[in-house]
Design a protein around this motif. Structure first.
Motif, PDB file in Angstrom:
ATOM      1  N   GLU A  53       7.874 -10.985 -80.591  1.00 30.19           N
ATOM      2  CA  GLU A  53       7.557 -11.028 -82.020  1.00 30.19           C
ATOM      3  C   GLU A  53       8.778 -11.388 -82.873  1.00 30.19           C
ATOM      4  OE1 GLU A  53       5.785  -7.361 -83.227  1.00 30.19           O
ATOM      5  OE2 GLU A  53       5.613  -8.073 -85.307  1.00 30.19           O
ATOM      6  N   SER A  54       9.935 -10.814 -82.516  1.00 36.03           N
ATOM      7  CA  SER A  54      11.106 -10.993 -83.374  1.00 36.03           C
ATOM      8  C   SER A  54      11.670 -12.407 -83.298  1.00 36.03           C
ATOM      9  CB  SER A  54      12.184  -9.973 -82.991  1.00 36.03           C
ATOM     10  OG  SER A  54      12.422 -10.032 -81.602  1.00 36.03           O
ATOM     11  N   CYS A  55      11.226 -13.198 -82.312  1.00 34.77           N
ATOM     12  CA  CYS A  55      11.724 -14.563 -82.143  1.00 34.77           C
ATOM     13  C   CYS A  55      10.762 -15.606 -82.662  1.00 34.77           C
ATOM     14  CB  CYS A  55      11.934 -14.863 -80.654  1.00 34.77           C
ATOM     15  SG  CYS A  55      13.587 -14.559 -80.058  1.00 34.77           S
ATOM     16  N   ARG A  57       8.898 -16.360 -85.307  1.00 34.83           N
ATOM     17  CA  ARG A  57       8.993 -17.031 -86.603  1.00 34.83           C
ATOM     18  C   ARG A  57      10.169 -17.997 -86.687  1.00 34.83           C
ATOM     19  NH1 ARG A  57       7.316 -12.844 -91.315  1.00 34.83           N
ATOM     20  NH2 ARG A  57       8.665 -14.283 -92.438  1.00 34.83           N
ATOM     21  N   HIS A 136      16.379 -16.807 -92.033  1.00 33.95           N
ATOM     22  CA  HIS A 136      16.389 -15.630 -91.162  1.00 33.95           C
ATOM     23  C   HIS A 136      17.770 -15.048 -90.911  1.00 33.95           C
ATOM     24  CE1 HIS A 136      12.122 -16.092 -90.255  1.00 33.95           C
ATOM     25  NE2 HIS A 136      12.338 -17.386 -90.078  1.00 33.95           N
ATOM     26  N   VAL A 140      20.170 -14.442 -86.279  1.00 37.71           N
ATOM     27  CA  VAL A 140      18.903 -14.956 -85.762  1.00 37.71           C
ATOM     28  C   VAL A 140      19.000 -16.463 -85.525  1.00 37.71           C
ATOM     29  CG1 VAL A 140      16.456 -15.302 -86.312  1.00 37.71           C
ATOM     30  CG2 VAL A 140      17.536 -13.083 -86.737  1.00 37.71           C
TER      31      VAL A 140
ATOM     32  N   TYR B 185      15.982 -13.234 -75.749  1.00 42.57           N
ATOM     33  CA  TYR B 185      14.889 -12.340 -76.144  1.00 42.57           C
ATOM     34  C   TYR B 185      15.408 -10.891 -76.236  1.00 42.57           C
ATOM     35  CZ  TYR B 185      11.341 -15.977 -75.261  1.00 42.57           C
ATOM     36  OH  TYR B 185      10.565 -17.112 -75.288  1.00 42.57           O
ATOM     37  N   ALA B 188      17.473 -10.445 -79.277  1.00 44.75           N
ATOM     38  CA  ALA B 188      16.606 -10.407 -80.466  1.00 44.75           C
ATOM     39  C   ALA B 188      15.898  -9.054 -80.557  1.00 44.75           C
ATOM     40  CB  ALA B 188      15.591 -11.546 -80.418  1.00 44.75           C
ATOM     41  N   GLN B 189      15.437  -8.537 -79.402  1.00 43.69           N
ATOM     42  CA  GLN B 189      14.794  -7.214 -79.404  1.00 43.69           C
ATOM     43  C   GLN B 189      15.780  -6.147 -79.849  1.00 43.69           C
ATOM     44  OE1 GLN B 189      13.630  -7.586 -75.257  1.00 43.69           O
ATOM     45  NE2 GLN B 189      11.451  -7.681 -75.782  1.00 43.69           N
ATOM     46  N   ALA B 192      16.326  -6.326 -83.534  1.00 42.97           N
ATOM     47  CA  ALA B 192      15.146  -5.845 -84.254  1.00 42.97           C
ATOM     48  C   ALA B 192      15.018  -4.321 -84.182  1.00 42.97           C
ATOM     49  CB  ALA B 192      13.886  -6.503 -83.686  1.00 42.97           C
ATOM     50  N   ARG B 196      15.167   0.217 -86.989  1.00 44.44           N
ATOM     51  CA  ARG B 196      13.985   1.080 -86.817  1.00 44.44           C
ATOM     52  C   ARG B 196      14.399   2.538 -86.657  1.00 44.44           C
ATOM     53  NH1 ARG B 196      10.801  -1.679 -82.118  1.00 44.44           N
ATOM     54  NH2 ARG B 196       9.623   0.278 -82.257  1.00 44.44           N
TER      55      ARG B 196
END
Lengths: 364, 364
Positions: A53-55, A57, A136, A140, B185, B188-189, B192, B196
């Motif tokens: 998901e985070s990649c 867009r 972004h 990113v 990935y 990026a995770q 992200a 949180r």
């Protein structure tokens, strides 16, 4: 193209090669590009869908499938490089499918270089959308470029294993990685040129500029042709000739761009006509003009946008415009000779010529 | 390892797996690593020498051959991943040479991830030298990472074509690109996860953390094993088992690191013991402790370095230390089962075990 004045318009037209009649095939470039987008987009959409998901867009934005807010758009690039890959793949066999993996890989490679270039150049806009870093953020954007290039290599690797085309796939993967190496070398050469002077022993030469451009711009085009050819069944020498052709095409297109950056019409090129001069970019016309009239170096250093007509005329008088035109013509000529050596079948060659002529003319 | 106090020392020791006796081969890990450096460094030196002038210094710094000023150093990483690739390549044939290209590719991949990670994390130091961005600026660091990964793919592509090992080479290239995709990935995770919370519906779970770590840390280790195996002649299922083993090893090593980040001794780990807590990193011990005692979330948000002994004790009391220990043990166990399935020859397996035990223990 709207002229700045009569004389400069004549010059600008002269630099753009006359489109050649496409014998036999007669498929117009616009249709080849539309077909390419149809063949290539589903795979690009899948690449976006496969991202976490985070990649998704930023990757979608980089490949032109999403806007800066993540909404689908029908934009994206014209896919010229993908079209070259597909056309080259048809040069040796009738099956277009092997070329699709190459076309997708090349579009991913291209999107990767644009994403990182926009970071390095601080450019906020790309194809009418915010650039990835502008939308972004820096981190990113770095990651998005990284994942795009990794996906490009992965696309070829998956294709190679799935189709058991180990030889063609290995050659294709080698041209992809070679282009990625050369692009970074070219970008590094470009960054290193920026602070150097126009005159004196440290001056940038036209030869250096040509090598930098062949690396930075030509190698992705060379990869498109060579990867398409390798996947389509070209032999090693044919594939290398395709690679060389692309390097020459890159320099030719850049020479046309450089000329339009000074004498072009902003409403057509989409680029302010004084931006290259405002950045003191060491382009072919500027280097050539300063080479013959060193006193122009000072005028370029002192350049203000209001002085454009006067400086543009002085650069043309000093042979800058003619140098860009001659460079483009010479590089296109060498590219065509390399395509002759690569000897794709006539219908494929006609497609390649249509794409090349369209792009050389369209840039105007 | 110097204890913070008796109880915590006992806990810290318990998390580090006991090195296993290496049957038969008996080659100590230090010697395997030294051999690896000897086999791998010439190719890395060549990669630096092949760079254009503007690239050579940052690339040399990134691979540990040059210092921040461009002077040669005898530093560099310990080359653990390269050693895994070489050991795996010996698992199926006696010839160590195919493994060398894999070892070089994996070191280049690793250097690439570190170079971009240091940019994204703002880390100024790496292996006792300035990080690439700290020494050469942001743009050069982005480019340096880019060229390192491209060189990694190119190394495998050249090897494949030169040795005509198309099948092994294609599989190796696929694991390299897959690792590069997964690393981005994972990064990026990780980015992200940062904003949180520890609690509530948006809280990060241990499962998510495990997946992120397998991507970010495990995939390069998995690539090292799988690339070595593929080049050395392993079959597809064996190669996949090597890849899986590496993903588990990555999570195991990270769990040990996470534990040392709270209860370790800075003079041994080279990392301030409170940096993970100061960054509010959502590591295994912290996530597990907060899972069993939600009130600890607030203590972590309020954390100040002076409060470390108290918070470390509270996290241990809440089961955080045990969770990290159990995670490391379980992941090592799964990695060994995957190595059983990959079935390298006993001498190679002994080398792999020596390297794994050494690293799990050395991290302490």
């Amino acid at each position: 193209m709207v002229p700045m004045n009569g004389a400069e318009n004549a010059l600008a037209e002269a630099v753009v090669p006359t489109p050649r009649a496409v014998p036999g095939a007669g498929v117009p470039a616009e249709r080849i590009l539309a077909e390419t987008r149809e063949l290539t987009r589903p795979a690009l959409r899948q690449a976006v869908a496969d991202c976490p998901e985070s990649c998704a867009r930023p990757v979608g934005l980089a490949v032109g499938l999403l806007d800066g807010d993540g909404n689908p758009v029908d934009g994206g690039g014209k896919m010229f490089r993908a079209a070259l890959a597909l056309a080259a793949a048809l040069g040796y066999r009738d099956d277009p499918r092997p070329g699709v993996a190459g076309a997708v890989a090349v579009e991913l490679l291209h999107a990767y270089t644009l994403t990182h270039d926009d970071v390095m150049d601080g450019d906020r806009w790309r194809r009418g959308q915010p650039s990835v870093w502008a939308a972004h953020g820096l981190n990113v954007a770095i990651l998005t470029g990284d994942v795009l290039y990794a996906l490009a290599q992965h696309t070829l690797a998956q294709h190679t294993l799935a189709r058991r085309d180990a030889a063609g796939g290995a050659a294709a993967a080698r041209y992809l990685s070679r282009a990625a190496v050369d692009v970074t070398y070219g970008q590094a050469q470009d960054l290193a040129m920026e602070p150097r002077p126009f005159l004196g022993p440290e001056a940038v030469s036209v030869d250096e500029y040509r090598e930098m451009t062949a690396n930075k711009t030509g190698s992705v085009i060379g990869a498109a042709l060579a990867i398409g050819g390798a996947l389509g069944g070209a032999g090693a020498e044919q594939t290398d000739a395709l690679w060389q052709a692309g390097r020459h095409l890159g320099v030719a297109f850049q020479a046309v761009d450089d000329q339009l950056g000074i004498w072009g019409e902003p409403s057509v090129t989409g680029k302010p006509v004084d931006s290259d001069l405002a950045r003191r970019k060491k382009t072919i016309p500027v280097l050539a003009a300063v080479g013959s009239r060193p006193e122009l170096a000072e005028a370029i250093e002192r350049f203000q946008p209001a002085g454009l007509p006067e400086l543009a005329r002085a650069l043309a008088d000093a042979g800058g415009h003619a140098a860009a035109r001659d460079e483009a013509a010479a590089q296109l000529d060498q590219a065509r000779r390399m395509l002759d050596r690569a000897a794709p079948r006539p219908a494929a060659r006609a497609r390649l010529d249509a794409l090349i002529d369209f792009t050389a003319a369209r840039t105007a």
